[in-house]
Motif scaffolding. Structure first.
Motif, mmCIF file in Angstrom:
data_model
loop_
_atom_site.group_PDB
_atom_site.id
_atom_site.type_symbol
_atom_site.label_atom_id
_atom_site.label_comp_id
_atom_site.label_asym_id
_atom_site.label_seq_id
_atom_site.Cartn_x
_atom_site.Cartn_y
_atom_site.Cartn_z
ATOM 1 N N TYR A 9 0.820 -1.204 0.000
ATOM 2 C CA TYR A 9 0.000 0.000 0.000
ATOM 3 C C TYR A 9 0.856 1.258 0.000
ATOM 4 O O TYR A 9 1.816 1.364 0.758
ATOM 5 C CB TYR A 9 -0.935 0.023 1.218
ATOM 6 C CG TYR A 9 -2.070 -0.969 1.095
ATOM 7 C CD1 TYR A 9 -3.144 -0.715 0.254
ATOM 8 C CD2 TYR A 9 -2.054 -2.157 1.804
ATOM 9 C CE1 TYR A 9 -4.173 -1.625 0.130
ATOM 10 C CE2 TYR A 9 -3.085 -3.080 1.687
ATOM 11 C CZ TYR A 9 -4.146 -2.795 0.845
ATOM 12 O OH TYR A 9 -5.164 -3.697 0.713
ATOM 13 N N ALA A 43 4.089 -1.929 -6.615
ATOM 14 C CA ALA A 43 3.429 -3.179 -6.982
ATOM 15 C C ALA A 43 4.221 -3.875 -8.074
ATOM 16 O O ALA A 43 4.876 -3.226 -8.901
ATOM 17 C CB ALA A 43 2.008 -2.907 -7.475
ATOM 18 N N HIS A 59 -5.496 -3.067 -10.999
ATOM 19 C CA HIS A 59 -5.830 -3.617 -9.685
ATOM 20 C C HIS A 59 -4.691 -3.367 -8.694
ATOM 21 O O HIS A 59 -4.919 -2.829 -7.604
ATOM 22 C CB HIS A 59 -6.109 -5.118 -9.801
ATOM 23 C CG HIS A 59 -6.330 -5.800 -8.494
ATOM 24 N ND1 HIS A 59 -7.587 -6.022 -7.981
ATOM 25 C CD2 HIS A 59 -5.457 -6.299 -7.578
ATOM 26 C CE1 HIS A 59 -7.477 -6.628 -6.804
ATOM 27 N NE2 HIS A 59 -6.186 -6.815 -6.536
ATOM 28 N N GLU A 60 -3.485 -3.744 -9.065
ATOM 29 C CA GLU A 60 -2.349 -3.574 -8.145
ATOM 30 C C GLU A 60 -2.046 -2.097 -7.910
ATOM 31 O O GLU A 60 -1.702 -1.704 -6.792
ATOM 32 C CB GLU A 60 -1.115 -4.319 -8.660
ATOM 33 C CG GLU A 60 -1.281 -5.825 -8.755
ATOM 34 C CD GLU A 60 -1.685 -6.508 -7.452
ATOM 35 O OE1 GLU A 60 -1.407 -5.969 -6.359
ATOM 36 O OE2 GLU A 60 -2.299 -7.591 -7.521
ATOM 37 N N HIS A 75 -4.061 -0.726 -5.111
ATOM 38 C CA HIS A 75 -3.474 -0.909 -3.782
ATOM 39 C C HIS A 75 -2.417 0.157 -3.511
ATOM 40 O O HIS A 75 -2.335 0.688 -2.402
ATOM 41 C CB HIS A 75 -2.863 -2.304 -3.639
ATOM 42 C CG HIS A 75 -3.858 -3.415 -3.671
ATOM 43 N ND1 HIS A 75 -5.020 -3.414 -2.928
ATOM 44 C CD2 HIS A 75 -3.855 -4.574 -4.377
ATOM 45 C CE1 HIS A 75 -5.685 -4.532 -3.162
ATOM 46 N NE2 HIS A 75 -5.010 -5.248 -4.046
ATOM 47 N N GLN A 82 -8.345 -1.095 -0.934
ATOM 48 C CA GLN A 82 -8.315 -2.484 -0.489
ATOM 49 C C GLN A 82 -9.140 -3.317 -1.466
ATOM 50 O O GLN A 82 -9.733 -2.779 -2.407
ATOM 51 C CB GLN A 82 -8.877 -2.583 0.919
ATOM 52 C CG GLN A 82 -8.048 -1.829 1.929
ATOM 53 C CD GLN A 82 -8.609 -1.938 3.337
ATOM 54 O OE1 GLN A 82 -9.565 -2.653 3.593
ATOM 55 N NE2 GLN A 82 -7.995 -1.220 4.251
ATOM 56 N N HIS A 83 -9.184 -4.631 -1.237
ATOM 57 C CA HIS A 83 -10.047 -5.468 -2.072
ATOM 58 C C HIS A 83 -11.494 -5.067 -1.857
ATOM 59 O O HIS A 83 -11.882 -4.644 -0.769
ATOM 60 C CB HIS A 83 -9.842 -6.945 -1.750
ATOM 61 C CG HIS A 83 -8.572 -7.475 -2.315
ATOM 62 N ND1 HIS A 83 -7.715 -8.255 -1.586
ATOM 63 C CD2 HIS A 83 -7.986 -7.332 -3.527
ATOM 64 C CE1 HIS A 83 -6.674 -8.574 -2.336
ATOM 65 N NE2 HIS A 83 -6.807 -8.018 -3.510
ATOM 66 N N MET A 118 -11.087 -3.990 -8.345
ATOM 67 C CA MET A 118 -10.407 -4.238 -7.070
ATOM 68 C C MET A 118 -10.880 -5.521 -6.375
ATOM 69 O O MET A 118 -10.427 -5.834 -5.291
ATOM 70 C CB MET A 118 -10.557 -3.039 -6.135
ATOM 71 C CG MET A 118 -9.823 -1.801 -6.612
ATOM 72 S SD MET A 118 -8.067 -2.088 -7.007
ATOM 73 C CE MET A 118 -7.427 -2.614 -5.418
ATOM 74 N N TYR A 155 -10.925 -9.321 -5.413
ATOM 75 C CA TYR A 155 -9.847 -10.320 -5.299
ATOM 76 C C TYR A 155 -10.099 -11.457 -6.284
ATOM 77 O O TYR A 155 -11.227 -11.913 -6.446
ATOM 78 C CB TYR A 155 -9.805 -10.862 -3.864
ATOM 79 C CG TYR A 155 -8.755 -11.915 -3.651
ATOM 80 C CD1 TYR A 155 -7.410 -11.579 -3.625
ATOM 81 C CD2 TYR A 155 -9.117 -13.247 -3.491
ATOM 82 C CE1 TYR A 155 -6.434 -12.547 -3.427
ATOM 83 C CE2 TYR A 155 -8.149 -14.221 -3.287
ATOM 84 C CZ TYR A 155 -6.812 -13.862 -3.256
ATOM 85 O OH TYR A 155 -5.858 -14.812 -3.067
#
Length: 165
Positions: free
Chosen positions: A90, A94, A113-114, A117, A122-123, A130, A132
């Motif tokens: 975070y 990534a 997606h990464e 973060h 968060q997921h 985002m 998972y």
């Protein structure tokens, strides 16, 4: 905020699409920082895969800016998982793997997606980039865009004073 983009030799074909998608999704400037060769000490010969934590740690030690995304073409894993598409710390960096994804669009989706973060997201349980992914089918099924809730979270982080990304 700027995001530095690195890639290993052989992944240059993904850089433009990944840069455009991250920039459009998060309203950031993505700077092409060029080649960063794979860190061979991350390779685990027993698993025949690269440890994503070691790769991420290596990236963090190599960057000179605040945030970065690194595209690699190696099969990655994390402890207790058979494989991962990517791994992020975070607000810092990534690493995204092209190894198990079937197209440039999927590489870009996983990079978004990464990067989420890295932006502090968060997921998410919504229909959202985002969400998972436990399998390739999950990754293929999730959309390439942020849901309304995640967009609002990013907007608040950008405009609220005192919040750091």
């Amino acid at each position: 905020m700027d995001v530095d983009l690195f890639y290993v030799p052989g992944c240059e074909q993904f850089k433009d699409l990944v840069s455009r998608k991250i920039a459009a999704t998060y309203g950031v400037q993505v700077k092409d920082r060029g080649l960063l060769p794979v860190y061979d000490r991350a390779y685990n010969p027993l698993r025949r895969q690269y440890d994503a934590y070691v790769l991420l740690d290596y990236l963090i030690r190599c960057i000179v800016s605040d945030t970065a995304v690194w595209i690699v073409d190696r099969d990655m894993y994390c402890e207790n998982l058979n494989f991962v598409f990517g791994l992020a710390m975070y607000h810092i960096a990534a690493v995204v793997s092209t190894y198990r994804v079937p197209s440039a669009e999927m590489v870009a989706k996983e990079a978004v997606h990464e990067a989420g973060h890295v932006m502090g997201l968060q997921h998410c349980k919504n229909r959202c980039v985002m969400r998972y992914s436990e399998s390739l089918e999950d990754a293929l099924d999730k959309p390439s865009e942020l849901c309304t809730s995640c967009k609002k979270t990013i907007d608040r982080k950008v405009v609220e004073p005192g919040l750091q990304m």
